[in-house]
Design an enzyme around this catalytic site. Structure first.
Site, PDB file in Angstrom:
ATOM      1  N   ASP A  47      42.232  41.301  46.577  1.00 22.58           N
ATOM      2  CA  ASP A  47      43.626  40.888  46.374  1.00 22.58           C
ATOM      3  C   ASP A  47      44.517  42.125  46.299  1.00 22.58           C
ATOM      4  OD1 ASP A  47      45.460  38.478  45.273  1.00 22.58           O
ATOM      5  OD2 ASP A  47      45.964  40.338  44.210  1.00 22.58           O
ATOM      6  N   TYR A  52      51.827  47.083  46.138  1.00 26.12           N
ATOM      7  CA  TYR A  52      50.855  47.970  45.484  1.00 26.12           C
ATOM      8  C   TYR A  52      50.688  49.296  46.245  1.00 26.12           C
ATOM      9  CZ  TYR A  52      49.382  43.528  43.234  1.00 26.12           C
ATOM     10  OH  TYR A  52      49.344  42.324  42.576  1.00 26.12           O
ATOM     11  N   LYS A  77      50.566  40.177  49.787  1.00 29.23           N
ATOM     12  CA  LYS A  77      51.775  39.474  49.306  1.00 29.23           C
ATOM     13  C   LYS A  77      53.033  40.122  49.863  1.00 29.23           C
ATOM     14  CE  LYS A  77      49.181  39.079  44.979  1.00 29.23           C
ATOM     15  NZ  LYS A  77      48.532  40.374  44.780  1.00 29.23           N
ATOM     16  N   HIS A 110      55.305  36.955  46.731  1.00 27.07           N
ATOM     17  CA  HIS A 110      54.889  37.626  45.488  1.00 27.07           C
ATOM     18  C   HIS A 110      55.628  37.087  44.253  1.00 27.07           C
ATOM     19  CE1 HIS A 110      53.011  41.713  44.175  1.00 27.07           C
ATOM     20  NE2 HIS A 110      52.952  40.837  43.199  1.00 27.07           N
TER      21      HIS A 110
HETATM   22  P1  NAD Z   1      43.408  42.654  34.373  1.00 27.27           P
HETATM   23  O1  NAD Z   1      43.627  41.611  33.351  1.00 27.27           O
HETATM   24  O2  NAD Z   1      42.419  42.452  35.454  1.00 27.27           O
HETATM   25  O3  NAD Z   1      43.122  43.954  33.558  1.00 27.27           O
HETATM   26  C1  NAD Z   1      42.798  45.157  34.187  1.00 27.27           C
HETATM   27  C2  NAD Z   1      42.438  46.185  33.133  1.00 27.27           C
HETATM   28  O4  NAD Z   1      41.395  45.673  32.300  1.00 27.27           O
HETATM   29  C3  NAD Z   1      41.836  47.403  33.818  1.00 27.27           C
HETATM   30  O5  NAD Z   1      42.810  48.355  34.056  1.00 27.27           O
HETATM   31  C4  NAD Z   1      40.803  47.879  32.844  1.00 27.27           C
HETATM   32  O6  NAD Z   1      41.387  48.841  32.005  1.00 27.27           O
HETATM   33  C5  NAD Z   1      40.478  46.678  32.022  1.00 27.27           C
HETATM   34  N1  NAD Z   1      39.112  46.208  32.316  1.00 27.27           N
HETATM   35  C6  NAD Z   1      38.656  45.683  33.475  1.00 27.27           C
HETATM   36  N2  NAD Z   1      37.374  45.318  33.362  1.00 27.27           N
HETATM   37  C7  NAD Z   1      36.998  45.632  32.094  1.00 27.27           C
HETATM   38  C8  NAD Z   1      35.800  45.492  31.385  1.00 27.27           C
HETATM   39  N3  NAD Z   1      34.717  44.956  31.935  1.00 27.27           N
HETATM   40  N4  NAD Z   1      35.761  45.919  30.100  1.00 27.27           N
HETATM   41  C9  NAD Z   1      36.853  46.457  29.527  1.00 27.27           C
HETATM   42  N5  NAD Z   1      38.038  46.599  30.148  1.00 27.27           N
HETATM   43  C10 NAD Z   1      38.107  46.191  31.430  1.00 27.27           C
HETATM   44  O7  NAD Z   1      44.875  42.988  34.995  1.00 27.27           O
HETATM   45  P2  NAD Z   1      45.502  43.190  36.414  1.00 27.27           P
HETATM   46  O8  NAD Z   1      44.849  44.276  37.183  1.00 27.27           O
HETATM   47  O9  NAD Z   1      46.957  43.322  36.199  1.00 27.27           O
HETATM   48  O10 NAD Z   1      45.228  41.795  37.144  1.00 27.27           O
HETATM   49  C11 NAD Z   1      44.195  41.617  38.083  1.00 27.27           C
HETATM   50  C12 NAD Z   1      44.757  41.529  39.480  1.00 27.27           C
HETATM   51  O11 NAD Z   1      45.737  40.498  39.562  1.00 27.27           O
HETATM   52  C13 NAD Z   1      45.540  42.764  39.926  1.00 27.27           C
HETATM   53  O12 NAD Z   1      44.723  43.856  40.236  1.00 27.27           O
HETATM   54  C14 NAD Z   1      46.307  42.200  41.096  1.00 27.27           C
HETATM   55  O13 NAD Z   1      45.481  42.083  42.232  1.00 27.27           O
HETATM   56  C15 NAD Z   1      46.699  40.833  40.552  1.00 27.27           C
HETATM   57  N6  NAD Z   1      48.037  40.817  39.936  1.00 27.27           N
HETATM   58  C16 NAD Z   1      48.986  40.053  40.528  1.00 27.27           C
HETATM   59  C17 NAD Z   1      50.260  39.989  40.012  1.00 27.27           C
HETATM   60  C18 NAD Z   1      51.266  39.135  40.675  1.00 27.27           C
HETATM   61  O14 NAD Z   1      52.467  39.237  40.342  1.00 27.27           O
HETATM   62  N7  NAD Z   1      50.878  38.296  41.602  1.00 27.27           N
HETATM   63  C19 NAD Z   1      50.601  40.730  38.858  1.00 27.27           C
HETATM   64  C20 NAD Z   1      49.599  41.497  38.270  1.00 27.27           C
HETATM   65  C21 NAD Z   1      48.329  41.523  38.805  1.00 27.27           C
END
Ligand code: NAD
Length: 277
Positions: A47, A52, A77, A110
């Site tokens: 994704d 990004y 997106k 998005h």
């Molecule tokens: P997330 O909730 O996946 O959190 C990511 C953070 O959690 C990482 O930086 C890491 O520090 C921590 N983490 C990951 N695995 C872990 C583990 N096993 N143990 C401990 N800590 C851990 O947040 P995100 O990256 O914002 O969301 C996931 C994906 O969603 C994004 O990468 C993106 O592709 C998407 N996203 C979309 C939008 C949107 O507006 N559509 C907004 C934000 C994110």
């Protein structure tokens, strides 16, 4: 039974792996390595987003992996400023070019940017990408119920998914129920709360982790999967990528699911869709 290869059907003929890998805030210089690692540990759903700034590097990783194109589900997106400028066709073509793909598996608006009031027209352009086969599925992100209602009333294709902020303290119950009623699949962004609150220290998460010899992150991801959400956790670290994918050897009980359900505070940690324009 849920497995790494469990998929959720989208529009006819397409299905999305229920667990994928997100690359928000992965620096362009790290992205190729990070995505190659994610594919090597077993993710088959990536994704990204034009916003990004790492589509090109995602594309490089897809090619370097040697995995056949049809085995990897790729989402990107439409960036807000392209949406606002009405540069939808151009933005889509530039995304395909950057990723080095002939077609996307899923293309998302998005953000609805309601103050700009363009999302209905933008969706009509998205429908053309679906009709000509360059987007196997089309969907939206950060849409609220009134935005979805307008698309349902004024356009032809029902969005395949709505990717929204969703994690234990913000469970989007009303939106999920609405989407279930219209065949719109729910995809969780920020599934681990983006590390913005002490999700992993919460009692029901800790208790289930201890009971299943799992990590708190695995419990939370398993909760998403058993709830029926598509989930796209992100980590730059290969061992965490593997940990986050290793959520198929245990099952949360009804009581454990309910205890996590009860954590809902209807509280966002990310931006509000009405305020991003
Ligand atoms: P997330 O909730 O996946 O959190 C990511 C953070 O959690 C990482 O930086 C890491 O520090 C921590 N983490 C990951 N695995 C872990 C583990 N096993 N143990 C401990 N800590 C851990 O947040 P995100 O990256 O914002 O969301 C996931 C994906 O969603 C994004 O990468 C993106 O592709 C998407 N996203 C979309 C939008 C949107 O507006 N559509 C907004 C934000 C994110």
């Amino acid at each position: 039974m849920l497995t790494t290869s469990t998929t959720i059907p989208l529009l006819p003929g397409t299905a999305i792996p229920q667990i994928g890998f997100g690359v928000f805030l992965v620096d362009p210089e790290d992205t190729q390595r990070v995505v190659e690692d994610a594919l090597a540990v077993g993710y088959r759903h990536i994704d990204t987003a034009t916003g990004y700034n790492n589509e090109k590097e995602v594309g490089a990783a897809l090619r370097a992996s040697g995995i056949p194109r049809e085995e990897i589900f790729v989402t990107t997106k439409l960036r807000n400023d392209h949406h606002k400028a009405g540069d939808v066709e151009g933005a889509f073509e530039r995304s395909l070019e950057a990723l080095g793909l002939d077609a996307l598996d899923l293309y998302l608006i998005h953000w609805p940017m309601p103050a700009n009031d363009r999302y209905v027209d933008t969706w009509k352009t998205f429908e053309t990408f679906h009709a000509d086969g360059r987007a196997k599925a089309i969907g939206v992100s950060n849409f609220q119920i009134p935005h979805l209602e307008r698309l349902l009333a004024e356009t032809e294709v029902v969005p395949a998914v709505n990717q929204v902020e969703l994690h234990p303290i913000f469970q989007q119950r009303e939106l999920r129920a609405f989407q279930d009623g219209h065949g719109i699949k729910t995809e969780s962004w920020g599934p681990l709360g983006q590390g913005k609150y002490d999700l992993f220290g919460m009692v029901p998460v800790q208790a289930a982790a201890a009971a299943h010899d799992a990590t708190p992150a695995q419990v939370v991801l398993r909760w998403h999967l058993q709830t029926g959400n598509i989930v796209i956790p992100k980590s730059n670290r290969r061992e965490r990528m593997a940990e986050n994918l290793d959520v198929f050897s245990f099952e949360l009980s009804d009581d454990e699911m309910r205890a996590i359900d009860d954590l809902d505070e209807n509280r966002r940690v990310g931006g509000h869709p009405d305020e991003i324009n």
